[in-house]
Motif scaffolding. Structure first.
Motif, PDB file in Angstrom:
ATOM      1  N   ARG A   7      10.494  10.751   0.442  1.00 34.63           N
ATOM      2  CA  ARG A   7      11.358  11.989   0.485  1.00 34.63           C
ATOM      3  C   ARG A   7      10.728  12.832  -0.669  1.00 34.63           C
ATOM      4  O   ARG A   7      10.891  12.495  -1.965  1.00 34.63           O
ATOM      5  N   GLY A   8      10.577  14.054  -0.470  1.00 33.12           N
ATOM      6  CA  GLY A   8      10.142  15.083  -1.403  1.00 33.12           C
ATOM      7  C   GLY A   8       8.754  15.124  -1.862  1.00 33.12           C
ATOM      8  O   GLY A   8       8.503  15.141  -3.028  1.00 33.12           O
ATOM      9  N   GLY A   9       7.976  14.440  -1.094  1.00 36.56           N
ATOM     10  CA  GLY A   9       6.697  14.202  -1.587  1.00 36.56           C
ATOM     11  C   GLY A   9       6.164  12.635  -1.653  1.00 36.56           C
ATOM     12  O   GLY A   9       6.987  12.016  -1.675  1.00 36.56           O
ATOM     13  N   GLY A  10       4.813  12.535  -1.334  1.00 36.46           N
ATOM     14  CA  GLY A  10       4.333  10.997  -1.554  1.00 36.46           C
ATOM     15  C   GLY A  10       4.288  10.341  -2.715  1.00 36.46           C
ATOM     16  O   GLY A  10       4.626  10.964  -3.919  1.00 36.46           O
ATOM     17  N   PRO A  11       3.466   9.280  -3.093  1.00 31.45           N
ATOM     18  CA  PRO A  11       3.413   8.546  -4.159  1.00 31.45           C
ATOM     19  C   PRO A  11       2.678   9.204  -5.233  1.00 31.45           C
ATOM     20  O   PRO A  11       2.524   8.960  -6.627  1.00 31.45           O
ATOM     21  N   ALA A  12       2.045  10.388  -5.021  1.00 29.95           N
ATOM     22  CA  ALA A  12       1.347  11.403  -5.766  1.00 29.95           C
ATOM     23  C   ALA A  12       2.342  12.424  -6.805  1.00 29.95           C
ATOM     24  O   ALA A  12       1.958  13.077  -7.729  1.00 29.95           O
ATOM     25  N   VAL A  13       3.410  12.587  -6.157  1.00 29.91           N
ATOM     26  CA  VAL A  13       4.502  13.555  -6.620  1.00 29.91           C
ATOM     27  C   VAL A  13       5.451  12.954  -7.631  1.00 29.91           C
ATOM     28  O   VAL A  13       6.219  12.069  -7.196  1.00 29.91           O
ATOM     29  N   TRP A  14       5.532  13.407  -8.879  1.00 34.28           N
ATOM     30  CA  TRP A  14       6.357  12.729  -9.908  1.00 34.28           C
ATOM     31  C   TRP A  14       6.916  14.013 -10.778  1.00 34.28           C
ATOM     32  O   TRP A  14       6.998  13.721 -11.873  1.00 34.28           O
ATOM     33  N   SER A  15       6.990  15.130 -10.076  1.00 32.80           N
ATOM     34  CA  SER A  15       7.497  16.165 -10.874  1.00 32.80           C
ATOM     35  C   SER A  15       8.582  17.150  -9.749  1.00 32.80           C
ATOM     36  O   SER A  15       8.261  17.266  -8.722  1.00 32.80           O
ATOM     37  N   ASP A  20       0.869  -1.085  -0.028  1.00 31.79           N
ATOM     38  CA  ASP A  20      -0.217  -0.142   0.099  1.00 31.79           C
ATOM     39  C   ASP A  20       0.882   1.106  -0.021  1.00 31.79           C
ATOM     40  O   ASP A  20       1.383   1.724   1.033  1.00 31.79           O
ATOM     41  N   LEU A  21       1.146   1.772  -1.142  1.00 33.65           N
ATOM     42  CA  LEU A  21       2.046   2.880  -1.171  1.00 33.65           C
ATOM     43  C   LEU A  21       2.030   3.963  -0.187  1.00 33.65           C
ATOM     44  O   LEU A  21       3.023   4.531   0.142  1.00 33.65           O
ATOM     45  N   PRO A  22       0.650   4.529  -0.210  1.00 36.13           N
ATOM     46  CA  PRO A  22       0.460   5.732   0.952  1.00 36.13           C
ATOM     47  C   PRO A  22       0.792   5.461   2.334  1.00 36.13           C
ATOM     48  O   PRO A  22       0.757   6.284   3.287  1.00 36.13           O
ATOM     49  N   ALA A  23       0.551   4.081   2.625  1.00 39.75           N
ATOM     50  CA  ALA A  23       0.375   3.799   4.031  1.00 39.75           C
ATOM     51  C   ALA A  23       1.790   3.989   4.697  1.00 39.75           C
ATOM     52  O   ALA A  23       2.562   3.642   4.171  1.00 39.75           O
ATOM     53  N   PRO A  24       1.845   4.523   5.752  1.00 42.59           N
ATOM     54  CA  PRO A  24       2.959   4.879   6.692  1.00 42.59           C
ATOM     55  C   PRO A  24       3.626   3.426   7.267  1.00 42.59           C
ATOM     56  O   PRO A  24       2.920   2.358   7.308  1.00 42.59           O
ATOM     57  N   GLY A  25       5.053   3.401   7.090  1.00 41.11           N
ATOM     58  CA  GLY A  25       5.773   2.334   7.376  1.00 41.11           C
ATOM     59  C   GLY A  25       6.580   1.644   6.578  1.00 41.11           C
ATOM     60  O   GLY A  25       7.810   1.511   6.852  1.00 41.11           O
TER      61      GLY A  25
END
Length: 75
Positions: free
Chosen positions: A60-68, A50-55
């Protein structure tokens, strides 16, 4: 099995994010699907990730929705 330490680094100028697992670079991801594939190759079941789940993953530099590497526009 010991818990893996996964780090996804901030996006570079091309939008790629380096992915490291237990000190080893797995590759450069250009989207969430790439991260899932790298983790599959490292031995994880993609259905258990589960990509957004903590652990599991340190984003770094933003979660799984940040690709720029560009900053979001000011509102």
């Amino acid at each position: 099995m010991a818990e893996l330490r996964v780090i996804v680094y901030p996006p570079d100028e091309d939008g790629g994010r380096r992915v490291r697992c237990d000190g080893e670079i797995l590759g450069r991801a250009f989207g969430p699907g790439d991260v899932i594939e790298f983790l599959r190759r490292a031995g994880l079941d993609p259905d258990d990730v589960d990509l957004p789940a903590p652990g599991l993953i340190e984003w770094r530099g933003g979660g799984p929705a940040v690709w720029s590497s560009e900053a979001p526009p000011e509102r």
